[in-house]
Design an enzyme around this catalytic site. Sequence first.
Site, PDB file in Angstrom:
ATOM      1  N   HIS A  86      36.701  14.441  39.676  1.00 37.89           N
ATOM      2  CA  HIS A  86      36.394  13.087  39.193  1.00 37.89           C
ATOM      3  C   HIS A  86      37.521  12.165  39.623  1.00 37.89           C
ATOM      4  O   HIS A  86      38.693  12.481  39.460  1.00 37.89           O
ATOM      5  CB  HIS A  86      36.272  13.066  37.667  1.00 37.89           C
ATOM      6  CG  HIS A  86      36.011  11.689  37.148  1.00 37.89           C
ATOM      7  ND1 HIS A  86      34.757  11.121  37.122  1.00 37.89           N
ATOM      8  CD2 HIS A  86      36.850  10.739  36.692  1.00 37.89           C
ATOM      9  CE1 HIS A  86      34.836   9.900  36.655  1.00 37.89           C
ATOM     10  NE2 HIS A  86      36.101   9.630  36.389  1.00 37.89           N
ATOM     11  N   ASP A 165      28.520   8.154  24.825  1.00 43.68           N
ATOM     12  CA  ASP A 165      29.419   7.470  25.757  1.00 43.68           C
ATOM     13  C   ASP A 165      28.679   6.376  26.525  1.00 43.68           C
ATOM     14  O   ASP A 165      29.225   5.308  26.785  1.00 43.68           O
ATOM     15  CB  ASP A 165      30.045   8.463  26.739  1.00 43.68           C
ATOM     16  CG  ASP A 165      30.883   7.703  27.757  1.00 43.68           C
ATOM     17  OD1 ASP A 165      31.888   7.098  27.334  1.00 43.68           O
ATOM     18  OD2 ASP A 165      30.521   7.653  28.943  1.00 43.68           O
ATOM     19  N   ARG A 172      32.030  -1.361  25.403  1.00 41.78           N
ATOM     20  CA  ARG A 172      33.441  -1.628  25.727  1.00 41.78           C
ATOM     21  C   ARG A 172      33.553  -2.624  26.875  1.00 41.78           C
ATOM     22  O   ARG A 172      34.454  -3.450  26.915  1.00 41.78           O
ATOM     23  CB  ARG A 172      34.150  -0.321  26.090  1.00 41.78           C
ATOM     24  CG  ARG A 172      34.402   0.559  24.878  1.00 41.78           C
ATOM     25  CD  ARG A 172      34.777   1.966  25.300  1.00 41.78           C
ATOM     26  NE  ARG A 172      35.875   1.987  26.234  1.00 41.78           N
ATOM     27  CZ  ARG A 172      36.007   2.861  27.243  1.00 41.78           C
ATOM     28  NH1 ARG A 172      35.099   3.799  27.430  1.00 41.78           N
ATOM     29  NH2 ARG A 172      37.021   2.805  28.046  1.00 41.78           N
ATOM     30  N   SER A 187      35.888   9.195  27.275  1.00 37.75           N
ATOM     31  CA  SER A 187      34.655   8.818  27.964  1.00 37.75           C
ATOM     32  C   SER A 187      34.454   9.699  29.213  1.00 37.75           C
ATOM     33  O   SER A 187      33.389  10.300  29.405  1.00 37.75           O
ATOM     34  CB  SER A 187      34.756   7.337  28.354  1.00 37.75           C
ATOM     35  OG  SER A 187      33.787   6.990  29.292  1.00 37.75           O
ATOM     36  N   LYS A 191      31.802  13.415  29.514  1.00 36.27           N
ATOM     37  CA  LYS A 191      30.749  13.598  30.512  1.00 36.27           C
ATOM     38  C   LYS A 191      31.043  14.829  31.375  1.00 36.27           C
ATOM     39  O   LYS A 191      30.153  15.615  31.680  1.00 36.27           O
ATOM     40  CB  LYS A 191      30.636  12.347  31.388  1.00 36.27           C
ATOM     41  CG  LYS A 191      29.966  11.201  30.649  1.00 36.27           C
ATOM     42  CD  LYS A 191      29.958   9.917  31.447  1.00 36.27           C
ATOM     43  CE  LYS A 191      31.325   9.304  31.513  1.00 36.27           C
ATOM     44  NZ  LYS A 191      31.393   7.869  31.755  1.00 36.27           N
TER      45      LYS A 191
HETATM   46  N1  URA Z   1      34.961   5.622  33.662  1.00 38.50           N
HETATM   47  C1  URA Z   1      34.319   6.117  32.598  1.00 38.50           C
HETATM   48  O1  URA Z   1      33.389   6.906  32.733  1.00 38.50           O
HETATM   49  N2  URA Z   1      34.701   5.727  31.372  1.00 38.50           N
HETATM   50  C2  URA Z   1      35.720   4.861  31.182  1.00 38.50           C
HETATM   51  O2  URA Z   1      36.036   4.561  30.048  1.00 38.50           O
HETATM   52  C3  URA Z   1      36.385   4.349  32.295  1.00 38.50           C
HETATM   53  C4  URA Z   1      35.983   4.753  33.533  1.00 38.50           C
END
Ligand code: URA
Length: 448
Positions: A86, A165, A172, A187, A191
């Site tokens: 990621h 999320d 957010r 967050s 995932k």
């Molecule tokens: N990417 C995400 O998936 N969540 C965040 O809070 C910031 C970047």
Amino acid sequence: MAEPFNAVDVIGHKRDGLRLTDAEIDWVIDAYTRGVVADEQMAALAMAIFLRDMERSEIARWTAAMIASGERMDFSGLSRPTADKHSTGGVGDKITLPLAPLVAVFGVAVPQLSGRGLGHTGGTLDKLESIPGWRAELTPEEMMRQLETVGAVVCQAGAGLAPADRKLYALRDVTATVESIPLIASSIMSKKIAEGTASLVLDVKCGSGAFMKDAATARALAEAMVGLGSDHGVRTVALLTEMDTPLGLTAGNALEVAESVEVLAGGGPGDVVALTIALAREMLDGAAWDAERRGDTGLAGRLREADPAAALNDGRAMDVWRAMISAQGGDPDAPLPQATATETITAETSGVVSRVDALQVGVAAWRLGAGRARKEDPVQAGAGVVLHAKPGDVVAVGAPLATLHTDEPDRFTGAKTALVGAWTIDDSAPTTATTAADAVVLDRIALD
Ligand code: URA
């Protein structure tokens, strides 16, 4: 049934700097997902968390509650070990494209559930969708089949993964509460953990084109995410990487695909190649850990000895790329879309380029049509920026610095405004060459 807590009390506790209890966290995430906690209450709680921070155990519980809000995928039935990557996002960050097939060459399953771009950083799915015929939506069965046969999949994450999320991130975004380490870490990791990978490599970017502008905050985010992964049994390593300068020479969807194909053909810009290999090395080590855990010590040994640079040079990574694109309906031989209009900007002084600002290049590519301002906006496949001069390059007055690409020429003015002052041109060479391969990876963060 009566609710066990009251949202106003939970918000008040965090506002006053208290640690939320596990029961409060479990309830507030679940109640928000069910619609019992309202958006305005969650927005107030997010702001309280932003201002008051969270303890490590609190972030871990918050993450676990977000994972529990939806489905979890399970790759343990695959014959291959799994490794995922990621990136926190940057300008010209096309690394997933060469990286996923490269790691799959060695018998690893690479499930890359990706997103679309919002703002100045591009989305991996937008890039791949510039390949004629390629589709991002796969059923779980199609994904599993492709992981088993090809090894690499890049596809859209299903709506069932961490739905809490999905709701909270959108909230957010409109309440100035994105840039909070506990909220970003939970967050991203909710995932990734729900996706079910055994091992994970995080590319945490740092610099003008990244979420985290300075090394100290990027490191704090990386440490929080590595801790969360490890707490959930996912072997997690983070590389802190440079994002003051765009990665490679292209920012824009089809332009970045073309550059990735160059890397897969054994060429491409040195910084893209170096970062691809550094991340591949980490993913192969993560997959070796998973192979060992599954009792396959032979494969673990081979993965630790594997040479990713050789697989870029001898065509093996390109073969997997072609199979990966074809399996999702894409034609790897089809010409990529090209923008209908181009304009080149040139140097106003002579000297040595010491800086090219990543954020400014990202904003220019976005204004040319490569990115979107709202989730539902379309993107142009051919739009973006091609850089001709990066740090360390010598330029004379009038030399090309970048070519801008778009289908809508009235976008040139906004893009050129974004690029004013993006190149710093000095009389002498910079003391640090930010495009040098060894300057891309700033640090490695792991628990081992
Ligand atoms: N990417 C995400 O998936 N969540 C965040 O809070 C910031 C970047």
